[in-house]
Every structure is written in structure tokens, then in C-alpha cells.
Design a protein around this motif. Sequence first.
Motif, mmCIF file in Angstrom:
data_model
loop_
_atom_site.group_PDB
_atom_site.id
_atom_site.type_symbol
_atom_site.label_atom_id
_atom_site.label_comp_id
_atom_site.label_asym_id
_atom_site.label_seq_id
_atom_site.Cartn_x
_atom_site.Cartn_y
_atom_site.Cartn_z
ATOM 1 N N ILE A 283 54.483 70.028 31.882
ATOM 2 C CA ILE A 283 53.232 69.533 31.324
ATOM 3 C C ILE A 283 53.516 68.328 30.428
ATOM 4 O O ILE A 283 54.481 68.321 29.661
ATOM 5 N N ASP A 284 52.643 67.296 30.519
ATOM 6 C CA ASP A 284 52.701 66.163 29.594
ATOM 7 C C ASP A 284 52.487 66.654 28.175
ATOM 8 O O ASP A 284 51.680 67.552 27.934
ATOM 9 N N TYR A 285 53.167 65.994 27.237
ATOM 10 C CA TYR A 285 53.010 66.326 25.825
ATOM 11 C C TYR A 285 52.779 65.022 25.071
ATOM 12 O O TYR A 285 52.548 63.970 25.673
ATOM 13 N N LEU A 286 52.855 65.046 23.773
ATOM 14 C CA LEU A 286 52.612 63.868 22.947
ATOM 15 C C LEU A 286 53.734 62.844 23.052
ATOM 16 O O LEU A 286 54.892 63.189 23.299
ATOM 17 N N ASP A 287 53.395 61.590 22.831
ATOM 18 C CA ASP A 287 54.360 60.490 22.739
ATOM 19 C C ASP A 287 55.290 60.386 23.940
ATOM 20 O O ASP A 287 56.484 60.120 23.799
ATOM 21 N N GLY A 288 54.770 60.628 25.144
ATOM 22 C CA GLY A 288 55.566 60.486 26.354
ATOM 23 C C GLY A 288 56.541 61.621 26.624
ATOM 24 O O GLY A 288 57.365 61.525 27.524
ATOM 25 N N ARG A 289 56.465 62.682 25.857
ATOM 26 C CA ARG A 289 57.351 63.826 26.072
ATOM 27 C C ARG A 289 56.790 64.713 27.171
ATOM 28 O O ARG A 289 55.601 64.679 27.483
ATOM 29 N N TRP A 290 57.684 65.526 27.754
ATOM 30 C CA TRP A 290 57.289 66.541 28.720
ATOM 31 C C TRP A 290 57.744 67.888 28.188
ATOM 32 O O TRP A 290 58.721 67.982 27.448
ATOM 33 N N VAL A 291 57.025 68.955 28.583
ATOM 34 C CA VAL A 291 57.407 70.309 28.193
ATOM 35 C C VAL A 291 57.519 71.165 29.446
ATOM 36 O O VAL A 291 56.602 71.185 30.269
ATOM 37 N N TYR A 292 58.668 71.823 29.580
ATOM 38 C CA TYR A 292 58.892 72.792 30.647
ATOM 39 C C TYR A 292 58.561 74.175 30.080
ATOM 40 O O TYR A 292 59.341 74.732 29.310
ATOM 41 N N TRP A 293 57.392 74.703 30.428
ATOM 42 C CA TRP A 293 56.962 76.012 29.920
ATOM 43 C C TRP A 293 57.339 77.123 30.896
ATOM 44 O O TRP A 293 57.061 77.017 32.092
ATOM 45 N N GLU A 294 57.930 78.204 30.393
ATOM 46 C CA GLU A 294 58.069 79.417 31.193
ATOM 47 C C GLU A 294 56.694 80.070 31.243
ATOM 48 O O GLU A 294 55.947 80.042 30.264
ATOM 49 N N TYR A 295 56.355 80.626 32.382
ATOM 50 C CA TYR A 295 55.035 81.249 32.505
ATOM 51 C C TYR A 295 55.156 82.633 33.133
ATOM 52 O O TYR A 295 56.117 82.939 33.825
ATOM 53 N N GLU A 296 54.173 83.466 32.855
ATOM 54 C CA GLU A 296 54.198 84.867 33.272
ATOM 55 C C GLU A 296 53.270 85.148 34.453
ATOM 56 O O GLU A 296 53.335 86.205 35.055
ATOM 57 N N ASP A 297 52.431 84.207 34.814
ATOM 58 C CA ASP A 297 51.342 84.457 35.753
ATOM 59 C C ASP A 297 51.772 84.601 37.210
ATOM 60 O O ASP A 297 51.041 85.168 37.998
ATOM 61 N N GLY A 298 52.916 84.073 37.576
ATOM 62 C CA GLY A 298 53.349 84.110 38.971
ATOM 63 C C GLY A 298 52.986 82.822 39.698
ATOM 64 O O GLY A 298 51.906 82.252 39.495
ATOM 65 N N TYR A 299 53.891 82.373 40.536
ATOM 66 C CA TYR A 299 53.733 81.102 41.239
ATOM 67 C C TYR A 299 52.458 81.063 42.085
ATOM 68 O O TYR A 299 51.683 80.113 42.016
ATOM 69 N N GLU A 300 52.219 82.091 42.875
ATOM 70 C CA GLU A 300 51.040 82.101 43.765
ATOM 71 C C GLU A 300 49.744 82.067 42.956
ATOM 72 O O GLU A 300 48.783 81.402 43.354
ATOM 73 N N THR A 301 49.714 82.774 41.828
ATOM 74 C CA THR A 301 48.520 82.775 40.983
ATOM 75 C C THR A 301 48.236 81.377 40.445
ATOM 76 O O THR A 301 47.103 80.900 40.483
ATOM 77 N N VAL A 302 49.280 80.706 39.936
ATOM 78 C CA VAL A 302 49.099 79.362 39.401
ATOM 79 C C VAL A 302 48.679 78.393 40.504
ATOM 80 O O VAL A 302 47.784 77.574 40.333
ATOM 81 N N LYS A 303 49.319 78.511 41.652
ATOM 82 C CA LYS A 303 48.963 77.655 42.795
ATOM 83 C C LYS A 303 47.493 77.853 43.158
ATOM 84 O O LYS A 303 46.763 76.863 43.370
#
Length: 78
Positions: free
Chosen positions: A53-73
Motif C-alpha cells: 500500500i502507498d504511504y506518506l512521502d512516497g513510502r510503501w508499506v507491506y502489510w501482513e493480512y489475515e483475510d486470505g488471498y481469495e477474499t482480498v481478490k
Amino acid sequence: MKFIELTLGSHMVCHGFDENNKEILERVDLDGFSKKLVAVSRIKSVSEKYVLIDYLDGRWVYWEYEDGYETVKNLLNS
């Protein structure tokens, strides 16, 4: 602007790149996950472990997520 709800936890913040073009990452470890609303326009990619995900000042954030790949897709395709 479209939002989706994700359950996000620990993450890595990319602060840019060093002189060898290697990412400068800051790891943030959390005890659990919490629900967050994320603007779809800020999502750059989804893998089986991380949402980038894009963040402030041109940074990116790699978030771990719990929802499952198919759910997010499915959330992104709806």
C-alpha cells in the motif's frame, strides 16, 4: 473513492533505496491484527502474505493480512 475493510497486522515500511538499489525497510511487529479501511486506489499489489500500500512521502508499506488471498481478490474485484 472506494474503500475495502482488511484485517492488517505487522508490517514493513519501505523508506526508499540505498546506493545498491536495495530497499531500506523498517519492520514493525504487532501482537495481533486489527481491521482497517483501505482506499483501493492506494493498493499496489497483493500476494499470499502481504498487501502493498502507498504511504506518506512516497513510502510503501507491506502489510501482513489475515483475510486470505481469495477474499482480498474478491473484495477488489467487486
